[in-house]
Design a protein around this motif. Structure first.
Motif, PDB file in Angstrom:
ATOM      1  N   SER A   8     -15.961 -10.119  -0.753  1.00  0.00           N
ATOM      2  CA  SER A   8     -15.027  -8.411  -1.156  1.00  0.00           C
ATOM      3  C   SER A   8     -15.536  -7.159  -0.945  1.00  0.00           C
ATOM      4  O   SER A   8     -14.922  -6.092  -0.840  1.00  0.00           O
ATOM      5  CB  SER A   8     -16.370  -8.497  -2.739  1.00  0.00           C
ATOM      6  N   LYS A   9     -16.107  -7.922   0.246  1.00  0.00           N
ATOM      7  CA  LYS A   9     -16.997  -6.679   1.818  1.00  0.00           C
ATOM      8  C   LYS A   9     -16.188  -6.624   3.117  1.00  0.00           C
ATOM      9  O   LYS A   9     -15.896  -5.712   3.375  1.00  0.00           O
ATOM     10  CB  LYS A   9     -18.005  -6.969   1.555  1.00  0.00           C
ATOM     11  N   SER A  27     -12.486  -6.979   5.468  1.00  0.00           N
ATOM     12  CA  SER A  27     -11.868  -5.792   5.365  1.00  0.00           C
ATOM     13  C   SER A  27     -10.602  -7.060   5.920  1.00  0.00           C
ATOM     14  O   SER A  27     -10.840  -8.056   6.292  1.00  0.00           O
ATOM     15  CB  SER A  27     -11.548  -4.650   6.343  1.00  0.00           C
ATOM     16  N   THR A  79       0.425  -1.930  -0.093  1.00  0.00           N
ATOM     17  CA  THR A  79      -0.097  -0.110  -0.123  1.00  0.00           C
ATOM     18  C   THR A  79       0.860   1.300   0.192  1.00  0.00           C
ATOM     19  O   THR A  79       0.623   2.228  -0.560  1.00  0.00           O
ATOM     20  CB  THR A  79      -0.788   0.045   0.998  1.00  0.00           C
ATOM     21  N   GLU A 135      -9.017  -9.570  -3.387  1.00  0.00           N
ATOM     22  CA  GLU A 135      -7.827 -10.414  -3.887  1.00  0.00           C
ATOM     23  C   GLU A 135      -7.169 -10.834  -2.004  1.00  0.00           C
ATOM     24  O   GLU A 135      -6.263 -11.249  -2.647  1.00  0.00           O
ATOM     25  CB  GLU A 135      -7.131  -9.045  -4.774  1.00  0.00           C
ATOM     26  N   THR A 159      -2.164  -1.365  -5.095  1.00  0.00           N
ATOM     27  CA  THR A 159      -3.470  -0.912  -4.769  1.00  0.00           C
ATOM     28  C   THR A 159      -4.707  -2.908  -5.075  1.00  0.00           C
ATOM     29  O   THR A 159      -4.614  -2.930  -6.445  1.00  0.00           O
ATOM     30  CB  THR A 159      -4.192  -0.222  -5.249  1.00  0.00           C
ATOM     31  N   LEU A 160      -5.053  -3.593  -4.435  1.00  0.00           N
ATOM     32  CA  LEU A 160      -5.538  -4.599  -4.554  1.00  0.00           C
ATOM     33  C   LEU A 160      -6.802  -4.566  -3.665  1.00  0.00           C
ATOM     34  O   LEU A 160      -6.973  -3.928  -3.018  1.00  0.00           O
ATOM     35  CB  LEU A 160      -3.979  -5.749  -3.922  1.00  0.00           C
ATOM     36  N   SER A 161      -7.909  -5.311  -4.941  1.00  0.00           N
ATOM     37  CA  SER A 161      -9.423  -5.342  -4.544  1.00  0.00           C
ATOM     38  C   SER A 161      -9.012  -6.025  -2.550  1.00  0.00           C
ATOM     39  O   SER A 161      -8.213  -7.190  -2.840  1.00  0.00           O
ATOM     40  CB  SER A 161      -9.871  -6.327  -5.304  1.00  0.00           C
ATOM     41  N   LYS A 162     -10.501  -6.238  -1.773  1.00  0.00           N
ATOM     42  CA  LYS A 162     -10.721  -6.945  -0.686  1.00  0.00           C
ATOM     43  C   LYS A 162     -10.325  -8.341  -1.352  1.00  0.00           C
ATOM     44  O   LYS A 162     -10.236  -8.901  -0.605  1.00  0.00           O
ATOM     45  CB  LYS A 162     -11.462  -6.677   0.087  1.00  0.00           C
TER      46      LYS A 162
END
Length: 254
Positions: free
Chosen positions: A202-203, A205, A165, A175, A170-173
């Motif tokens: 995907s939602k 953290s 970071t 991933e 930046t990676l998606s949640k």
């Protein structure tokens, strides 16, 4: 004594409420830059402005021209302006190890010094791209190490995610969460399968998924304790529940 020395060295690098985070090695520059900024903002958020703008010039008008005001004519307000910049430069200088500071003696303002450090240790675009590529490779190869505790593995993953970071990856949640779940030891396959099927990756953290993993780990440990207790009770020919019921009731103090 050795433990005290280790703690002191760690405080020098990480910083404390009363101690500036130290830039000891070039390899730790990215994390140091973040910690140093947070330290300055904690101590005096206004002081951080000196690192963002050129040093303030105290000027006056003479014969229609703008010139630097002689120090002997400074007002108290003038001194406050320049002293803020000088304090910022001194603070930054004190954060550098002698070996690093020696190479940056020519810079006379806090902004110029910080910019020079960033140019040297953050590197150019090619260096930044190489660092990103290296971190992506580490992420792709991240896996469980034989004998490693769950807590140690999670901490390593947090550190890697933070480094990515920091350098702009930046990676998606989904991933990040799937990578962590897939890297856990095979002994946790059943729990991980349930998490994947019952949770929206995907939602969630990273810290939420870690809390779920730890919760599953505690449940597994509790089940193991229950199994051992039941096995021992069976060998003794005693029902576990009966044994608990047979315990004398606690009489309250009169």
């Amino acid at each position: 004594m050795e433990a005290n020395n280790v703690n002191s060295d760690l405080d020098s690098v990480m910083g404390t409420v009363t101690r500036i985070p130290g830039l000891i090695k070039a390899e730790g520059f990215t994390e140091w830059k973040y910690r140093f900024g947070q330290y300055i903002k904690m101590k005096d958020v206004k002081l951080w402005r000196s690192y963002l703008r050129p040093p303030i010039r105290v000027t006056m008008t003479r014969d229609g021209a703008t010139i630097d005001k002689p120090v002997e004519e400074y007002s108290d307000l003038d001194f406050e302006k320049v002293e803020s910049d000088e304090r910022a430069l001194a603070t930054l200088s004190m954060a550098l190890s002698p070996e690093i500071a020696q190479g940056f003696c020519e810079y006379k303002s806090s902004k110029a010094l910080l910019d020079a450090l960033i140019d040297v240790y953050d590197g150019n675009d090619d260096m930044k791209q190489s660092l990103q590529d290296l971190l992506r490779q580490r992420f792709n190869l991240f896996n469980y190490v034989l004998g490693e505790t769950l807590e140690a593995q999670l901490q390593c993953f947090i550190t890697l995610n933070t480094e990515m970071t920091t350098v702009g990856i930046t990676l998606s949640k989904i991933e990040v969460n799937k990578k962590l779940l897939n890297s856990l030891p095979r002994s946790r396959d059943m729990n991980m399968t349930v998490i994947k099927k019952t949770r929206d990756l995907s939602k969630l953290s990273l810290y939420e998924i870690m809390a779920i993993i730890k919760s599953c780990d505690m449940d597994d440990k509790q089940n193991e304790i229950n199994h051992v207790t039941s096995y021992q009770s069976a060998n003794l020919g005693v029902s576990t529940n009966s044994a608990f019921l047979a315990l004398p009731a606690q009489v309250p103090n009169q």
